[in-house]
Design a protein around this motif. Structure first.
Motif, PDB file in Angstrom:
ATOM      1  N   ALA A  73       5.508  14.794 -11.205  1.00 62.46           N
ATOM      2  CA  ALA A  73       4.385  14.626 -10.677  1.00 62.46           C
ATOM      3  C   ALA A  73       3.314  13.387 -11.489  1.00 62.46           C
ATOM      4  CB  ALA A  73       3.477  15.833 -10.569  1.00 62.46           C
ATOM      5  N   THR A  74       3.386  13.723 -12.928  1.00 60.00           N
ATOM      6  CA  THR A  74       2.912  12.641 -13.789  1.00 60.00           C
ATOM      7  C   THR A  74       3.416  11.169 -13.391  1.00 60.00           C
ATOM      8  OG1 THR A  74       2.465  14.432 -15.246  1.00 60.00           O
ATOM      9  CG2 THR A  74       2.499  12.117 -16.114  1.00 60.00           C
ATOM     10  N   THR A  75       4.725  11.093 -13.225  1.00 57.96           N
ATOM     11  CA  THR A  75       5.571   9.884 -13.184  1.00 57.96           C
ATOM     12  C   THR A  75       5.123   9.241 -11.684  1.00 57.96           C
ATOM     13  OG1 THR A  75       7.570  10.899 -14.260  1.00 57.96           O
ATOM     14  CG2 THR A  75       7.969   9.055 -12.492  1.00 57.96           C
ATOM     15  N   LEU A  76       4.921   9.958 -10.848  1.00 57.98           N
ATOM     16  CA  LEU A  76       4.735   9.426  -9.718  1.00 57.98           C
ATOM     17  C   LEU A  76       3.206   8.871  -9.469  1.00 57.98           C
ATOM     18  CD1 LEU A  76       4.601   9.178  -6.534  1.00 57.98           C
ATOM     19  CD2 LEU A  76       3.915  11.556  -6.102  1.00 57.98           C
TER      20      LEU A  76
ATOM     21  N   SER B 226       0.911  -1.265  -0.157  1.00 54.80           N
ATOM     22  CA  SER B 226      -0.093   0.035   0.029  1.00 54.80           C
ATOM     23  C   SER B 226       0.996   1.287  -0.067  1.00 54.80           C
ATOM     24  CB  SER B 226      -0.777   0.004   1.201  1.00 54.80           C
ATOM     25  OG  SER B 226      -1.676  -1.344   1.308  1.00 54.80           O
ATOM     26  N   PRO B 227       0.547   2.230  -0.879  1.00 57.07           N
ATOM     27  CA  PRO B 227       1.528   3.334  -0.864  1.00 57.07           C
ATOM     28  C   PRO B 227       1.343   3.965   0.342  1.00 57.07           C
ATOM     29  CG  PRO B 227       0.007   3.270  -2.881  1.00 57.07           C
ATOM     30  CD  PRO B 227      -0.509   2.404  -1.889  1.00 57.07           C
ATOM     31  N   GLN B 228       2.528   4.789   0.823  1.00 52.18           N
ATOM     32  CA  GLN B 228       2.576   5.393   2.121  1.00 52.18           C
ATOM     33  C   GLN B 228       2.806   6.902   1.760  1.00 52.18           C
ATOM     34  OE1 GLN B 228       5.988   3.793   4.186  1.00 52.18           O
ATOM     35  NE2 GLN B 228       5.435   1.846   3.832  1.00 52.18           N
ATOM     36  N   THR B 229       2.383   7.629   2.701  1.00 52.92           N
ATOM     37  CA  THR B 229       2.598   9.186   2.943  1.00 52.92           C
ATOM     38  C   THR B 229       3.689   9.625   3.563  1.00 52.92           C
ATOM     39  OG1 THR B 229       0.040   9.413   2.821  1.00 52.92           O
ATOM     40  CG2 THR B 229       1.288  11.324   3.452  1.00 52.92           C
ATOM     41  N   LEU B 230       4.657  10.327   2.941  1.00 54.65           N
ATOM     42  CA  LEU B 230       5.672  10.959   3.597  1.00 54.65           C
ATOM     43  C   LEU B 230       5.307  12.108   4.637  1.00 54.65           C
ATOM     44  CD1 LEU B 230       8.166  11.233   0.547  1.00 54.65           C
ATOM     45  CD2 LEU B 230       8.260   9.361   2.108  1.00 54.65           C
ATOM     46  N   THR B 231       6.312  12.570   5.526  1.00 54.65           N
ATOM     47  CA  THR B 231       6.093  13.668   6.321  1.00 54.65           C
ATOM     48  C   THR B 231       6.882  14.768   5.800  1.00 54.65           C
ATOM     49  OG1 THR B 231       5.479  12.144   8.121  1.00 54.65           O
ATOM     50  CG2 THR B 231       6.118  14.319   8.718  1.00 54.65           C
TER      51      THR B 231
ATOM     52  N   ILE C 243       8.617   8.716  -4.879  1.00 50.87           N
ATOM     53  CA  ILE C 243       8.927   7.873  -6.296  1.00 50.87           C
ATOM     54  C   ILE C 243       9.849   6.773  -5.728  1.00 50.87           C
ATOM     55  CG2 ILE C 243       9.762   7.333  -8.526  1.00 50.87           C
ATOM     56  CD1 ILE C 243       8.644  10.195  -9.204  1.00 50.87           C
ATOM     57  N   GLY C 244      11.003   6.969  -5.111  1.00 49.30           N
ATOM     58  CA  GLY C 244      11.766   6.271  -4.634  1.00 49.30           C
ATOM     59  C   GLY C 244      11.210   5.195  -3.626  1.00 49.30           C
ATOM     60  N   GLN C 245      10.530   5.566  -2.750  1.00 50.86           N
ATOM     61  CA  GLN C 245       9.937   4.952  -1.618  1.00 50.86           C
ATOM     62  C   GLN C 245       8.864   3.939  -2.470  1.00 50.86           C
ATOM     63  OE1 GLN C 245       8.046   6.237   2.311  1.00 50.86           O
ATOM     64  NE2 GLN C 245       6.538   6.350   0.711  1.00 50.86           N
ATOM     65  N   ASP C 246       7.988   4.175  -3.231  1.00 52.67           N
ATOM     66  CA  ASP C 246       7.070   3.259  -4.041  1.00 52.67           C
ATOM     67  C   ASP C 246       8.058   2.300  -4.878  1.00 52.67           C
ATOM     68  OD1 ASP C 246       5.231   4.745  -2.926  1.00 52.67           O
ATOM     69  OD2 ASP C 246       4.579   5.673  -4.795  1.00 52.67           O
ATOM     70  N   LEU C 247       9.154   2.704  -5.369  1.00 52.26           N
ATOM     71  CA  LEU C 247       9.853   1.818  -6.239  1.00 52.26           C
ATOM     72  C   LEU C 247      10.843   0.864  -5.574  1.00 52.26           C
ATOM     73  CD1 LEU C 247      10.980   4.052  -9.443  1.00 52.26           C
ATOM     74  CD2 LEU C 247       9.075   2.409  -9.120  1.00 52.26           C
ATOM     75  N   GLU C 248      11.150   1.138  -4.358  1.00 47.45           N
ATOM     76  CA  GLU C 248      12.116   0.262  -3.498  1.00 47.45           C
ATOM     77  C   GLU C 248      11.754  -1.014  -3.602  1.00 47.45           C
ATOM     78  OE1 GLU C 248      15.016   0.278   0.501  1.00 47.45           O
ATOM     79  OE2 GLU C 248      13.274   1.674   0.383  1.00 47.45           O
ATOM     80  N   PRO C 249      10.516  -1.609  -2.963  1.00 45.49           N
ATOM     81  CA  PRO C 249      10.032  -2.724  -2.872  1.00 45.49           C
ATOM     82  C   PRO C 249      10.278  -3.436  -4.102  1.00 45.49           C
ATOM     83  CG  PRO C 249       8.576  -1.316  -1.799  1.00 45.49           C
ATOM     84  CD  PRO C 249       9.418  -0.523  -2.610  1.00 45.49           C
ATOM     85  N   GLN C 250      10.236  -3.083  -5.172  1.00 44.06           N
ATOM     86  CA  GLN C 250      10.178  -3.705  -6.527  1.00 44.06           C
ATOM     87  C   GLN C 250      11.571  -3.718  -7.036  1.00 44.06           C
ATOM     88  OE1 GLN C 250       6.218  -2.868  -8.847  1.00 44.06           O
ATOM     89  NE2 GLN C 250       6.242  -1.152  -7.343  1.00 44.06           N
ATOM     90  N   GLY C 251      12.552  -3.389  -6.163  1.00 45.50           N
ATOM     91  CA  GLY C 251      13.963  -3.569  -6.639  1.00 45.50           C
ATOM     92  C   GLY C 251      14.215  -2.298  -7.651  1.00 45.50           C
TER      93      GLY C 251
ATOM     94  N   ALA D 243      16.327   6.479 -10.554  1.00 48.64           N
ATOM     95  CA  ALA D 243      17.091   6.467 -11.614  1.00 48.64           C
ATOM     96  C   ALA D 243      16.576   5.537 -12.625  1.00 48.64           C
ATOM     97  CB  ALA D 243      18.493   5.662 -11.296  1.00 48.64           C
ATOM     98  N   ASP D 244      15.431   4.564 -12.492  1.00 45.12           N
ATOM     99  CA  ASP D 244      14.962   3.871 -13.649  1.00 45.12           C
ATOM    100  C   ASP D 244      13.801   4.384 -14.129  1.00 45.12           C
ATOM    101  OD1 ASP D 244      16.309   1.475 -13.040  1.00 45.12           O
ATOM    102  OD2 ASP D 244      15.260   1.176 -11.121  1.00 45.12           O
ATOM    103  N   VAL D 245      13.504   5.670 -13.676  1.00 40.64           N
ATOM    104  CA  VAL D 245      12.387   6.513 -14.366  1.00 40.64           C
ATOM    105  C   VAL D 245      12.994   7.958 -14.677  1.00 40.64           C
ATOM    106  CG1 VAL D 245      10.298   5.280 -13.496  1.00 40.64           C
ATOM    107  CG2 VAL D 245      11.321   7.107 -11.970  1.00 40.64           C
ATOM    108  N   ALA D 246      13.967   8.274 -14.355  1.00 40.43           N
ATOM    109  CA  ALA D 246      14.363   9.715 -14.594  1.00 40.43           C
ATOM    110  C   ALA D 246      15.909   9.783 -15.179  1.00 40.43           C
ATOM    111  CB  ALA D 246      14.326  10.745 -13.447  1.00 40.43           C
TER     112      ALA D 246
END
Length: 448
Positions: free
Chosen positions: A118-121, A52-57, A335-343, A347-350
């Motif tokens: 923002a579109t990427t995220l 589940s996506p998380q929210t940063l502080t 984006i980094g937080q969302d992508l990390e669990p998927q390895g 740098a894979d999207v920018a």
């Protein structure tokens, strides 16, 4: 069904990519970017359910690092000395969890193509990293001795990166199935675009040309020349007209022949951001739910005040697209937080400076920094992560007021000083390291 391996380089994107007032490198300089792979079959395994996506502080804009704030203040003073209005500038600089410096860091200003982050995220959260847009090809009629007596029907899913090479691959597959002539029409159904052209009718004409080598333009021949030696030059003559029709009026008796699945979303986003392609951004923003969905996703992911974001499209074209620097930094982190669990990493999207082809090639930036830049008339922006010996320094700068080249030069000086503060390093930070070995190419599937 069976998957047909095909090689489709993506050099055309360098020639056609449309950006927010930024010049593009010539396609011939980099016909096959470093991370372009041959088409290979997609594994049939079911991917795990994403977390589940998380929210940063968000960090509060108060306690700063005096040394870094002094660097930021000198940067702003240099801009003022050049005649720029300090109130039209903003910046935010932090580590993963500590504010280093800021100026108007929670105030939104025109973001130009940094909007594409923002579109990427949002696209990643809504569609998923491995989402592929599928173009379906079928016929209405019968095939005898290489002739389709009837219509060729192509149903689009708005693949944002369908180009000449893809049309060639599709046509070669149809030739291999014994179809070399169509007595009827080329009917293009639904959301279809080709060669970064948003108009469906123009895209359909491009497709008709791409299918038949006897009609190729110089540009199509140029892209064919980048394909592996021995790739057939297909011939698929359309005897009738080229017409488009909404998905709701697709012929009911279409016999499917093949599906053509786009590059996975993570690669589409990478190419969009490397070349700041506005057409791709518009398509992906629409696929993700539109501007309202993007704003809501950014707020949900970053925890920022809603006043820190205002968008009118997914590309950044127009001064009405505005972000705070804090929001831009946090989008990269989310984006980094969302992508990390998927390895995967940002740098894979920018774009990776000093490594990837694209709009950052001409800029003097630290190697392995992952950044997105943007420009409009009298606006220049940049955001992303800088690798240093002390860890990643995240920054976003929104500049306005005049000479874009002067603003870019000042940004590069600021980034160089931040790298010096953290200490230059040849070690790629884990958060900024591209992931090797992924299947980033389209796949063509024959329907039995």
């Amino acid at each position: 069904m069976r998957l047909i391996p095909t090689f489709v380089p993506i050099g055309l994107i360098a020639a056609i990519a449309l950006t927010a007032c930024q010049a593009q490198p010539n396609a011939s300089a980099d016909p096959t970017p470093a991370r372009a792979d041959p088409i290979t079959p997609i594994a049939s395994t079911v991917p795990p359910e994403p977390a589940s996506p998380q929210t940063l502080t968000p960090l509060a804009p108060d306690t700063v690092d005096p040394t870094v704030q002094a660097i930021a203040d000198r940067y702003l003073d240099r801009l003022v000395a050049l005649g720029f209005d300090r109130t039209q500038q903003s910046l935010w600089i932090q580590t993963d969890d500590r504010l280093l410096a800021q100026w108007q860091g929670t105030q939104r200003l025109p973001a130009a193509s940094v909007t594409k982050i923002a579109t990427t995220l949002t696209a990643l959260r809504v569609l998923g990293v491995d989402h592929r847009f599928t173009t379906e090809v079928g016929i209405v009629g019968t095939v005898t001795d290489g002739v389709l007596t009837g219509d060729l029907v192509v149903t689009g899913d708005r693949d944002p990166m369908l180009v000449w090479e893809d049309a060639i691959a599709i046509s070669n597959a149809l030739n291999a199935q014994g179809i070399r002539q169509v007595t009827g029409d080329l009917v293009v159904v639904g959301d279809f675009q080709m060669n970064f052209e948003e108009d469906a009718a123009t895209s359909a004409e491009f497709l008709a040309i791409g299918l038949d080598s006897t009609r190729w333009t110089d540009e199509a021949r140029s892209q064919y020349a980048t394909l592996p030696s021995g790739t057939p030059a297909p011939q698929l003559a359309i005897g009738g007209t080229v017409r488009t029709t909404p998905a709701s009026t697709k012929p009911a008796n279409v016999k499917p022949l093949l599906t053509y699945a786009s590059r996975p979303l993570v690669e589409l986003l990478d190419q969009m951001n490397r070349y700041s392609n506005n057409i791709m951004a518009h398509s992906l923003a629409d696929a993700a739910g539109g501007v309202s969905a993007i704003e809501q996703a950014v707020i949900a992911a970053t925890g920022i005040n809603p006043e820190e974001i205002q968008l009118v499209n997914g590309s950044g074209l127009g001064r009405e697209n505005q972000l705070s620097p804090r929001a831009a930094v946090m989008m990269f982190q989310a984006i980094g937080q969302d992508l990390e669990p998927q390895g995967l990493t940002v740098a894979d999207v920018a774009a990776v400076a000093g490594v990837d082809a694209g709009i950052l090639q001409a800029r003097s930036l630290p190697r392995h920094a992952v950044l997105k830049s943007g420009s409009l008339d009298a606006v220049s922006t940049i955001a992303g992560g800088i690798p240093t010996a002390k860890g990643v320094i995240w920054l976003a700068v929104m500049n306005g007021g005049g000479d874009i080249e002067a603003l870019r030069s000042a940004q590069e000086t600021l980034i160089t000083e931040l790298e010096a503060y953290g200490g230059p390093t040849e070690t790629i930070a884990p958060q900024l390291k591209p992931t090797p070995g992924r299947n980033l190419s389209p796949t063509l599937t024959l329907v039995p």
